[in-house]
Design an enzyme around this catalytic site. Structure first.
Site, short mmCIF file in Angstrom:
data_model
loop_
_atom_site.label_atom_id
_atom_site.label_comp_id
_atom_site.label_asym_id
_atom_site.label_seq_id
_atom_site.Cartn_x
_atom_site.Cartn_y
_atom_site.Cartn_z
N ARG A 28 13.69 -8.79 -24.69
CA ARG A 28 14.99 -8.41 -25.28
C ARG A 28 15.92 -9.60 -25.41
O ARG A 28 16.74 -9.69 -26.29
CB ARG A 28 15.67 -7.37 -24.38
N LYS A 127 -0.18 0.47 -15.65
CA LYS A 127 0.32 1.58 -14.85
C LYS A 127 1.78 1.38 -14.50
O LYS A 127 2.23 0.24 -14.51
CB LYS A 127 -0.54 1.75 -13.60
N LYS A 161 -11.76 -6.24 -9.95
CA LYS A 161 -12.12 -7.02 -8.75
C LYS A 161 -13.64 -7.18 -8.68
O LYS A 161 -14.39 -6.24 -8.94
CB LYS A 161 -11.58 -6.34 -7.49
N GLU A 195 -1.88 -2.74 3.17
CA GLU A 195 -1.10 -3.95 2.85
C GLU A 195 -0.12 -4.22 3.97
O GLU A 195 0.50 -3.29 4.49
CB GLU A 195 -0.29 -3.74 1.57
N ASP A 214 1.36 5.56 -6.60
CA ASP A 214 1.24 4.11 -6.80
C ASP A 214 -0.18 3.60 -6.53
O ASP A 214 -0.65 2.69 -7.21
CB ASP A 214 2.23 3.40 -5.85
N HIS A 219 -5.99 3.49 -8.00
CA HIS A 219 -6.93 2.54 -7.39
C HIS A 219 -7.95 3.22 -6.46
O HIS A 219 -9.15 2.99 -6.56
CB HIS A 219 -6.18 1.47 -6.60
N LYS A 319 1.68 0.75 3.13
CA LYS A 319 2.39 -0.53 3.17
C LYS A 319 2.83 -0.78 4.61
O LYS A 319 2.95 0.14 5.40
CB LYS A 319 3.60 -0.49 2.25
#
Ligand code: BG6
Length: 468
Positions: A28, A127, A161, A195, A214, A219, A319
């Site tokens: 933009r 995604k 991967k 993670e 998410d 995944h 997480k």
């Protein structure tokens, strides 16, 4: 800046981009070419891992880049893009929509209106591909009005991967596993993506999404599909995608009762990761004080087919966990009888550990005789470390997937019906959580999630791998 341009750079240096390939960056902001290239240099360059950047290869790469400013939602502002593409109408065009999903349809319409959606065009969708079944269907339908299914590349970077593709090689390039790859010989499968990272600066997106949308809907389910699918007839896109779709459609649906028993959701609280204090999810910058968004999910899923009936698939992601790792553990059944002077219970059942992160490799756990006199058996490991075995430069998931788009290879991208089947399966969970006013269970940062996750698998007499 962090993923795509570094990936294009690496492929360029390795000679994989056609000589005339250009990268048209669209934003933009009204910004001149020179300023844009300066931004690329300061923002993107630090994320390049290999090959090394030299003055020469950087100059060649940046010569491919053109910056174009337009407002994606206003068709009338697309003239500079039309102009930038005018020179080579016959060349394959890849439109990579790294935008929020509510813009996909409008951008596709605007590309069409400006004569840019040519038959030799491809569109890549990042995604989140919707936030429930209805929105995913809407995206599929609207993008589908402009581009045909064979022009649409829905990215799930986990499929790029190396180890995921190696799992295909392992299962279908060897005779050894396939006869055992079924309920008669496999006791359970664990898939974990953990993670150490927290939500970082993505709270705006993450708080409306959560770990189920998410990570799990995409995944983890994609990994589950590759583990559980029937042998496809070939590696052709539709052969593989049909086989994955069958798995998604065979997943046992949750009811409110089975859901409460088989799914645990959590949210991280303050704690320590790598010895450093980290804040609670609700104290992350801009996080809503009473957020009920889950940052952790563990579940027991089942697949209703002859091959898998009764085999639990434990899925887990979170997480701020104790470690960063992604792995699949396939555990085989116990031997039926011990011929040695030790009880059957002292035999560790065989397992195959497929590691995606941080290192990539396969490990087969076996029982072996300890050296010396007598017959004592102990667990031992057969290890295949991809880095050691194949001393070749690695390709990042994005590099591989971008190259596949350029080459028109759809196998590692999700088809529209796969996407919808995955949403269809998670939707009852989302609805249930929305109606339920209980909050996710708290867990301290730097741990493996709420104790209820251990209890979930413990009920079946099992443990998560790191607890075993
Ligand atoms: C993304 C998620 O799709 O995958 C992130 O949106 C997550 O929340 C990331 O951190 C994990 O990917 P990787 O490749 O780092 O394991």
């Amino acid at each position: 800046m962090r993923k795509l341009l570094p990936a294009m750079f690496s492929r360029d240096v390795c000679g994989d981009l056609p000589p005339l390939a250009r990268i048209i960056c669209v934003g933009r902001q009204d910004c001149c070419q020179e300023d844009f290239l300066n931004t690329v240099s300061t923002t993107s360059k630090p994320h390049i891992k290999s090959p090394a950047v030299t003055a020469e290869n950087w100059e060649r790469f940046t010569k491919r880049i053109v910056y174009v400013s337009l407002n994606a939602t206003e068709s009338g502002t697309y003239a500079p893009l039309v102009e930038a593409l005018r020179a080579d109408p016959a060349i394959t065009r890849v439109y990579y929509l790294a935008t929020p999903p509510h813009l996909f349809a409008q951008i596709c319409d605007n590309l069409k209106e400006n004569g840019l959606a040519t038959p030799n065009s491809r569109v890549v969708l990042e995604k989140p591909l919707g936030r429930d079944l209805a929105s995913a269907k809407q995206i599929n339908a609207e993008v589908g009005e402009v581009f045909s299914e064979s022009q649409i590349y829905r990215i799930d970077h986990y499929l790029g991967k190396e180890t995921v593709q190696n799992l295909l090689a392992l299962r279908f390039g060897n005779i050894l596993f396939e006869p055992l790859w079924r309920r008669e010989w496999i006791s359970d499968v664990q898939i974990t993506i953990a993670e150490k990272l927290g939500v970082g600066n993505r709270i705006g997106y993450y708080d409306t999404s959560g770990a189920l949308r998410d990570m799990l809907q995409n995944h983890l389910l994609q990994l589950l599909c590759i583990v559980a699918m029937e042998p496809p007839t070939s590696i052709a896109p539709d052969a593989v995608r049909d086989a994955k779709l069958q798995v998604l459609r065979s997943l046992k649906r949750f009811t409110p009762t089975t859901l409460a028993q088989n799914i645990v959701r959590g949210q991280y609280r303050a704690g320590h990761v790598d010895g450093k204090p980290v804040p609670s999810y609700r104290d992350e910058p801009d996080a809503p004080q009473h957020s009920r968004t889950e940052t952790f999910v563990a579940m027991k899923a089942e697949i209703d087919t002859w091959r898998w009936a009764g085999v639990p698939f434990y899925l887990r992601t979170g997480k701020r966990m104790a470690d960063s790792l992604a792995e699949i553990v396939v555990r085989f059944k116990q031997i039926p009888h011990s011929i040695f002077n030790q009880p059957t219970s002292s035999f560790q059942p065989n397992s195959l550990v497929i590691r995606l992160q941080p290192d990539e490799g396969l490990r087969m756990n076996l029982m072996a005789k300890t050296p010396g006199e007598g017959m004592r058996l102990k667990p031992a490991e057969l290890e295949l470390d991809f880095r050691e075995t194949f001393k070749m430069p690695r390709m990042d998931a994005y590099e591989r997937l971008l190259l596949d788009v350029l080459r028109g290879q759809l196998t590692l991208f999700m088809r529209g019906d796969e996407l919808e089947a995955a949403w269809e399966w998670v939707e009852p969970i989302l609805n249930n959580w929305e109606q339920d006013d209980s909050a996710p269970l708290p867990y301290s940062s730097g741990t493996w999630g709420p104790a209820a996750a251990s209890a979930l698998i413990g009920r079946d007499g099992l443990q998560w791998r790191e607890e075993a």
